[in-house]
Design an enzyme around this catalytic site. Sequence first.
Site, mmCIF file in Angstrom:
data_model
loop_
_atom_site.group_PDB
_atom_site.id
_atom_site.type_symbol
_atom_site.label_atom_id
_atom_site.label_comp_id
_atom_site.label_asym_id
_atom_site.label_seq_id
_atom_site.Cartn_x
_atom_site.Cartn_y
_atom_site.Cartn_z
ATOM 1 N N ASP A 55 0.930 -1.329 -0.003
ATOM 2 C CA ASP A 55 -0.060 0.102 0.020
ATOM 3 C C ASP A 55 1.028 1.347 -0.178
ATOM 4 O OD1 ASP A 55 -1.573 2.197 1.210
ATOM 5 O OD2 ASP A 55 -3.170 0.817 1.673
ATOM 6 N N ASP A 60 -7.449 -6.906 -1.271
ATOM 7 C CA ASP A 60 -8.733 -7.646 -1.902
ATOM 8 C C ASP A 60 -8.123 -7.538 -3.354
ATOM 9 O OD1 ASP A 60 -10.445 -7.922 -0.033
ATOM 10 O OD2 ASP A 60 -11.632 -6.384 -0.575
ATOM 11 N N LYS A 84 -12.883 -14.004 0.708
ATOM 12 C CA LYS A 84 -13.433 -13.046 -0.317
ATOM 13 C C LYS A 84 -12.239 -12.143 -0.858
ATOM 14 C CE LYS A 84 -17.432 -11.682 1.551
ATOM 15 N NZ LYS A 84 -18.575 -11.056 1.550
ATOM 16 N N PHE A 119 1.659 -1.862 13.834
ATOM 17 C CA PHE A 119 1.296 -1.115 12.661
ATOM 18 C C PHE A 119 0.027 -0.050 13.007
ATOM 19 C CE2 PHE A 119 2.694 -4.871 9.860
ATOM 20 C CZ PHE A 119 3.677 -4.169 9.065
#
Length: 387
Positions: free
Chosen positions: A50, A118, A151, A178
């Site tokens: 990220d 995701d 998912k 974190f």
Amino acid sequence: MPPSRWTVSARLDVRYDIRETPGLLDPANPTLADILTSDSRGGLRLVLVDHAVARLYGARIEQYLKEYNISHRLLELSGDENRKTMGQVLGIISALNDVGTLRVSDAPVAIGGGVVLDVVGLAASLYRRGIPHTRIPTTLLAQVDVSVAAKTGVNYQGYRNRIGSYNPPPLTLIDPTFLRTVSARHISNGAGEILKMGLIKDSALFELLERGGPALVAGKFQSATAAEAIGRAIAGMIDELENNLWEKELRRAVDYGHSFSPLVEMRHVHELLHGEAVALDCLLSAVIAHGRGYLGHHTIDRIAATAAGLGLRTWHPAFGDTALLMQALTDTMRHRNGNQNLPVVREIGRAAFLNDVSIEEISDAAQHMRRLGERQEPKLAHHGTNR
């Protein structure tokens, strides 16, 4: 001769681990290195990070991997909800191709919040029809929600997670430290998913949030009480998901807070984070349950006050837009095969399901919710866009 007919019957055994390991990037902690070297055949490993995490931890990630001589390529990804697209998935697949990722060994590693986890999960499910990956969630929401789920998904044509797959990674590593660098707003965002679990599954968890919510948020969920809250939320999610991982049963208590919020969130993506929208949905659904006689006024006030204490919004104008709420519920019904299957709180810690909620009930609940919000709305000075 009569037509031939064949039946194929197969069973898929699924097992994946979620492991807490504080100080994951400390070179003195060999956990991550041991995992990465155990499945390595000497190839180049893709590490997908990220962009907000790379800004804060990029140098430490590089130092750690070099310390253990792990051959890798680091690729930064956008964690913005608007970039949760198939375009980003295809970019990851191109990178997997470029480094020559094998079918099983030298699996990619995803480090970041829910969006990055995701999209990497979806890319891994598509590349060579499916490869393993390791995920390292760095936000509270990702640690209590995404880290447990099987998912993956991306947004499409204005709908949240409209394209996706079931692809749990073999291993998820949770490092609560974190959270020390996560903004107050994003801590509250994750607390929205914890609140959901308390309301629908675990009354003791709700009471823990009710008593200590402001302190948990102020302390960035670093205390022993925070560890209990996170642990209870994860355990509750596992208990709900384990026997219905592929969602063959469409009445799911963990869909609480996810009946109206998906479309509302996407229509107001610049104003609402996922956990904020979920918490608002939880409150609206609780008011609907109140209208059915399940919950008393005092319980509704407790829920609203607990949400506010966690720094969560208790009102947004979109939840007063009856037409939008009906559109959202109609789309959710398609996902539930034409049924509302609307989870509501029967009593704190226990769910019921409704299939006959009317537009009048939703409109009345929205008006009631607006009045609650006017009383309970927290100060939102921390509602910025930082990580």
